[in-house]
Design a protein around this motif. Sequence first.
Motif, PDB file in Angstrom:
ATOM      1  N   LYS A  60       0.820  -1.151   0.130  1.00 58.30           N
ATOM      2  CA  LYS A  60       0.038   0.125  -0.079  1.00 58.30           C
ATOM      3  C   LYS A  60       0.942   1.306   0.026  1.00 58.30           C
ATOM      4  O   LYS A  60       0.496   2.510   0.049  1.00 58.30           O
TER       5      LYS A  60
ATOM      6  N   ARG B  23      -2.803   9.658  -1.470  1.00 60.92           N
ATOM      7  CA  ARG B  23      -3.561   9.986  -0.511  1.00 60.92           C
ATOM      8  C   ARG B  23      -3.200  10.981   0.417  1.00 60.92           C
ATOM      9  O   ARG B  23      -3.960  11.953   0.913  1.00 60.92           O
TER      10      ARG B  23
ATOM     11  N   THR C 132      -9.086   5.786   4.659  1.00 64.63           N
ATOM     12  CA  THR C 132      -9.862   4.965   4.701  1.00 64.63           C
ATOM     13  C   THR C 132     -10.591   4.710   3.448  1.00 64.63           C
ATOM     14  O   THR C 132     -10.596   5.664   2.558  1.00 64.63           O
ATOM     15  N   THR C 133     -11.242   3.525   3.201  1.00 64.33           N
ATOM     16  CA  THR C 133     -11.839   3.299   1.947  1.00 64.33           C
ATOM     17  C   THR C 133     -13.425   3.217   2.206  1.00 64.33           C
ATOM     18  O   THR C 133     -14.111   2.651   3.061  1.00 64.33           O
TER      19      THR C 133
ATOM     20  N   HIS D  67     -15.993   2.736  -0.208  1.00 63.70           N
ATOM     21  CA  HIS D  67     -16.659   2.099  -1.098  1.00 63.70           C
ATOM     22  C   HIS D  67     -17.997   1.242  -0.512  1.00 63.70           C
ATOM     23  O   HIS D  67     -17.835   0.643   0.302  1.00 63.70           O
TER      24      HIS D  67
ATOM     25  N   SER E 222     -20.066   4.918   6.234  1.00 64.13           N
ATOM     26  CA  SER E 222     -19.485   5.342   4.973  1.00 64.13           C
ATOM     27  C   SER E 222     -20.394   6.701   4.530  1.00 64.13           C
ATOM     28  O   SER E 222     -20.555   7.229   5.177  1.00 64.13           O
TER      29      SER E 222
ATOM     30  N   TYR F 153     -10.073  -4.548   7.061  1.00 63.55           N
ATOM     31  CA  TYR F 153      -8.817  -3.591   7.167  1.00 63.55           C
ATOM     32  C   TYR F 153      -7.980  -3.768   8.408  1.00 63.55           C
ATOM     33  O   TYR F 153      -6.977  -2.985   8.706  1.00 63.55           O
TER      34      TYR F 153
END
Length: 289
Positions: free
Chosen positions: A43, A50, A85-86, A88, A127, A237
């Motif tokens: 990553k 990011r 953070t993701t 999706h 989210s 995660y």
Amino acid sequence: MTAVSASTNTIPGVSPDIYSAADFAQIARIIYSAAGIVLPQGKAMLVYSRIAPLVRAAGSVTFSKYIELIGEDAAELNKAVAALTTNHTFFYREAHHFDHLRTELRPRLIEKLRHRQPVRVWSAGCSSGEETWSIVMTLLGADRSDGVNLARGDLRVLASDIAPHAIKKAEAATYPAKDLKPVPEELRRAWTTESGDQVVMADAMRQIVRFRLLNLHGDWPIKGQFDFIFCRNVMIYFDNPTKERLVKRFSDVLAPGGFLYIGHSERVTGPAANDFQLVGPTIYRRRAA
């Protein structure tokens, strides 16, 4: 995957004077400590892409200077965590969860509301809100009149996330119409209004939801117990010890007989596993004490 060489302290394609393998390793340690998020070596370039805008915005020039800043400035650390953070998600994701909620759990919760008992729900890691609104539409049902009456009862939904930009979008409760295609038509008709190519969630739903910034790895200012919790595709995660601590904490705030819904690739393990009974694909029921 991007190669990260500890021996040369370089990341291919990036000047080590700006961002080095040592910088990545230090950021990974900080983010893990702050939020429980694991950042493997592959990553490294994601972290670069990011965090670089935050480095520039802070005037830090190099990542090492920015690392010093987030070590001293909690607000800036929160920005870095949020950036990594993701977010999706989509409406009616893992539809079998909503089928279970509608057929197995909803009738019991309606009885509680009709007897003036509280119903409490948590969308943890909400989210941008698609999960939360899917939950609320399912709870209130396809009959708008009945649903409005339910919403007037002691029904509250906590929706939390660690990322401020995600919470802002969730609170706006406005989405492209095409994004709601997975939602059953009768629920869309009852609880949304179309405006051009956008869809807005009904006020009756919005009034029972409280969106809050919350780090699942930190303190929870929570009182009482929940009838059910959705925490899906969040634990992927985390490492195993962090997952197991989180499951234990969920167990502690779930009412006996309450349900925990998790992501399709997640499992309940560790010391709290005996607190739960698997009742469906990634659906767990909290055992009575």
